[in-house]
Write an enzyme that holds these catalytic residues in place. Structure first.
Site, PDB file in Angstrom:
ATOM      1  N   ARG A 117      26.512  78.643  26.918  1.00 41.45           N
ATOM      2  CA  ARG A 117      26.521  77.367  27.509  1.00 41.45           C
ATOM      3  C   ARG A 117      28.041  76.796  27.607  1.00 41.45           C
ATOM      4  O   ARG A 117      28.447  76.320  28.615  1.00 41.45           O
ATOM      5  CB  ARG A 117      25.666  76.561  26.692  1.00 41.45           C
ATOM      6  CG  ARG A 117      25.663  75.174  27.212  1.00 41.45           C
ATOM      7  CD  ARG A 117      24.667  74.174  26.553  1.00 41.45           C
ATOM      8  NE  ARG A 117      24.818  72.928  26.847  1.00 41.45           N
ATOM      9  CZ  ARG A 117      25.223  71.899  26.022  1.00 41.45           C
ATOM     10  NH1 ARG A 117      25.657  72.167  24.825  1.00 41.45           N
ATOM     11  NH2 ARG A 117      25.337  70.711  26.343  1.00 41.45           N
ATOM     12  N   HIS A 121      29.810  75.675  31.143  1.00 41.08           N
ATOM     13  CA  HIS A 121      30.174  74.367  31.214  1.00 41.08           C
ATOM     14  C   HIS A 121      31.630  74.076  31.400  1.00 41.08           C
ATOM     15  O   HIS A 121      31.981  73.245  32.328  1.00 41.08           O
ATOM     16  CB  HIS A 121      29.636  73.371  30.009  1.00 41.08           C
ATOM     17  CG  HIS A 121      28.065  73.010  30.071  1.00 41.08           C
ATOM     18  ND1 HIS A 121      27.645  71.988  29.848  1.00 41.08           N
ATOM     19  CD2 HIS A 121      27.075  73.825  30.580  1.00 41.08           C
ATOM     20  CE1 HIS A 121      26.330  72.039  30.004  1.00 41.08           C
ATOM     21  NE2 HIS A 121      26.006  73.153  30.468  1.00 41.08           N
ATOM     22  N   HIS A 250      18.292  82.243  31.003  1.00 45.00           N
ATOM     23  CA  HIS A 250      17.209  81.245  30.422  1.00 45.00           C
ATOM     24  C   HIS A 250      16.433  82.145  29.129  1.00 45.00           C
ATOM     25  O   HIS A 250      15.550  81.689  28.806  1.00 45.00           O
ATOM     26  CB  HIS A 250      16.601  80.383  31.128  1.00 45.00           C
ATOM     27  CG  HIS A 250      17.297  79.226  31.195  1.00 45.00           C
ATOM     28  ND1 HIS A 250      16.913  78.130  32.168  1.00 45.00           N
ATOM     29  CD2 HIS A 250      18.463  78.562  30.662  1.00 45.00           C
ATOM     30  CE1 HIS A 250      17.734  77.064  32.076  1.00 45.00           C
ATOM     31  NE2 HIS A 250      18.671  77.496  30.944  1.00 45.00           N
ATOM     32  N   TRP A 282      12.066  79.830  26.487  1.00 41.67           N
ATOM     33  CA  TRP A 282      11.444  80.077  27.580  1.00 41.67           C
ATOM     34  C   TRP A 282      11.038  81.463  27.853  1.00 41.67           C
ATOM     35  O   TRP A 282       9.897  81.854  28.498  1.00 41.67           O
ATOM     36  CB  TRP A 282      12.828  80.179  28.595  1.00 41.67           C
ATOM     37  CG  TRP A 282      13.381  78.852  29.098  1.00 41.67           C
ATOM     38  CD1 TRP A 282      12.974  78.491  30.233  1.00 41.67           C
ATOM     39  CD2 TRP A 282      14.326  78.080  28.556  1.00 41.67           C
ATOM     40  NE1 TRP A 282      13.688  77.196  30.473  1.00 41.67           N
ATOM     41  CE2 TRP A 282      14.503  77.102  29.422  1.00 41.67           C
ATOM     42  CE3 TRP A 282      14.912  78.158  27.114  1.00 41.67           C
ATOM     43  CZ2 TRP A 282      15.503  76.066  29.113  1.00 41.67           C
ATOM     44  CZ3 TRP A 282      15.828  77.172  26.947  1.00 41.67           C
ATOM     45  CH2 TRP A 282      16.066  76.056  27.986  1.00 41.67           C
ATOM     46  N   ASP A 311      13.085  75.802  36.770  1.00 42.26           N
ATOM     47  CA  ASP A 311      12.583  76.803  36.604  1.00 42.26           C
ATOM     48  C   ASP A 311      11.770  77.279  37.717  1.00 42.26           C
ATOM     49  O   ASP A 311      11.640  78.408  38.493  1.00 42.26           O
ATOM     50  CB  ASP A 311      12.139  77.242  35.127  1.00 42.26           C
ATOM     51  CG  ASP A 311      13.408  76.755  34.081  1.00 42.26           C
ATOM     52  OD1 ASP A 311      14.430  77.194  34.477  1.00 42.26           O
ATOM     53  OD2 ASP A 311      12.929  76.136  33.212  1.00 42.26           O
TER      54      ASP A 311
END
Length: 436
Positions: A117, A121, A250, A282, A311
């Site tokens: 992440r 980002h 994910h 997930w 999703d």
């Protein structure tokens, strides 16, 4: 990618606890779901100035000082705009060593999701519609500065910064931009994912004024998820295939309702760690990178697995659905497309020094002739050189098989055996070269 870059603002609400305990914070942070965790009873809003000040004032984050010099981004030039000031790029040897240290960090802190992440980002603010650097955003290390760090989408990433700051301190000749992307790619690879064809040499911005404005990262639950994903990712120069492939990351991570507003407090898959228990993942094995994300969303059989609006859009939108169904059935195709998309995202908006970048992976395997012998005797260095020269002379290489000519190969094998018999066997007929 649906949440990896899109879940940010919804999955990272003001109740997110910004834990500065890497052992806990890193273990449960889903991909772009900054679900940092804390075992202490106290917490503060990650968006508040006071919570940032406590970290920024520490010796660990001198670059986050809230009392910063306002360095000018632009100066005067004969034709108006000038290039912003920037920091030096990275050293190849230090990048290689840092990658090994990141592997150790991953194996001890289980922080794969939050490091993915972090890289995404920093890169995900890129706009292909803006030519100038760093106004165009992208992978330039700006996420380490307070103005960008306090964006709603980046809540909890202070924990990720603390995790890798000791590595930055150890290797000062690596830019933050490179370190963020190195950590992200290494996390995917160490979780069992594909090797990412990365290049390095990204240049850092040097002042908070060079951070992009808030609002460039996507949302997890917009009214029209498919349209929203396209609006955001097309701006980054990504297409439908790349959006879906990146969404597959994910497979890593989990969300927590008390900190993000999404997911269950606990499921049968998150009752235990690593790290602090809880949240909703997930996939069943939320620290393993594979194509489970697509298979589980397609089947929708397990209520203990998380499916966000972005999703679900992957199997509802006709174009996205083509790729999502393909990846659910073909893990090799998913790995290939994911690796290419991840590398593209990681290069977004970056300025490279040298311009062609620095490659630290995928070096050709060193040819060692002894690998081709199971005999007790080790081949001499001169023999290894001779065999390699002959091998390459007829079209072979460590990365390229010999041409398919069985008769030629048989003749070559016989010739090599004769040479070996002469050198090592002499007149002794008892020499055993059957292992070659």
């Amino acid at each position: 990618m649906a949440v990896s870059l899109s879940a940010a603002s919804h999955l990272l609400c003001s109740s997110t606890r910004v834990s500065l305990s890497p052992a806990v914070a890193s273990s449960s942070a889903p991909l772009l779901v900054a679900v940092s965790s804390s075992t202490s009873s106290s917490s503060s809003s990650p968006h508040s100035l006071s919570s940032l000040r406590s970290v920024a004032s520490s010796s660990l984050f001198p670059h986050l000082s809230l009392v910063q010099k306002r360095n000018p981004i632009y100066g005067k030039r004969s034709k108006g705009m000038v290039s912003p000031k920037c920091a030096a790029a990275s050293d190849a040897a230090q990048l290689k060593s840092a990658k090994e240290d990141i592997k150790v960090l991953l194996r001890t802190k289980f922080c794969h999701p939050i490091l993915v992440r972090l890289g995404w980002h920093d890169a995900g603010t890129y706009s292909k519609n803006i030519e100038e650097w760093p106004q165009r955003g992208g992978a330039n290390g700006s996420l380490r500065f307070e103005p960008e760090l306090k964006h709603a989408a980046n809540a909890g990433l202070i924990s990720a910064l603390k995790l890798i700051q000791p590595i930055k301190d150890k290797y000062p000749n690596i830019s933050y931009a490179d370190l963020f992307q190195l950590a992200s790619a290494t996390a995917v690879e160490e979780a069992g994912g594909p090797e990412i064809p990365m290049k390095y040499g990204r240049v850092d911005v040097v002042a908070p004024e060079q951070c992009p404005e808030e609002g460039r990262l996507p949302d997890a639950g917009p009214p029209s998820p498919a349209d929203h994903l396209r609006d955001v990712f097309y701006r980054m120069g990504l297409n439908d295939k790349e959006i879906v492939a990146l969404s597959g990351a994910h497979t890593l991570g989990r969300a927590r309702p008390d900190r993000s507003g999404w997911g269950k407090p606990e499921t049968k898959y998150t009752k235990t760690g690593p790290g602090e228990a809880g949240g909703q993942s997930w996939t069943v094995k939320w620290l393993k990178f594979d194509n489970s994300y697509f298979k589980d969303i397609k089947e929708k059989r397990d209520e203990d697995l998380l499916v966000l609006p972005t999703d679900a859009a992957l199997f509802e939108d006709p174009s996205f659905k083509n790729y999502a169904e393909k990846y659910a059935e073909d893990p090799a195709a998913f790995f290939k497309d994911y690796a290419e998309a991840h590398a593209k995202l990681s290069n977004n908006g970056a300025k490279f020094d040298p311009p062609e970048g620095i490659i630290i992976d995928n070096a050709p395997e060193k040819f060692v002739a002894a690998k081709y012998s199971t005999g007790k005797k080790e081949l001499s260095d001169s023999m290894k050189k001779k065999i390699r020269a002959e091998y390459e002379a007829i079209g072979g290489s460590p990365n390229k098989p010999l041409p398919t000519n069985y008769f030629l190969n048989i003749i070559i094998a016989i010739g090599v055996l004769v040479i070996l018999s002469t050198l090592f066997g002499g007149g002794n007929n008892n020499s055993d070269f059957s292992g070659f």
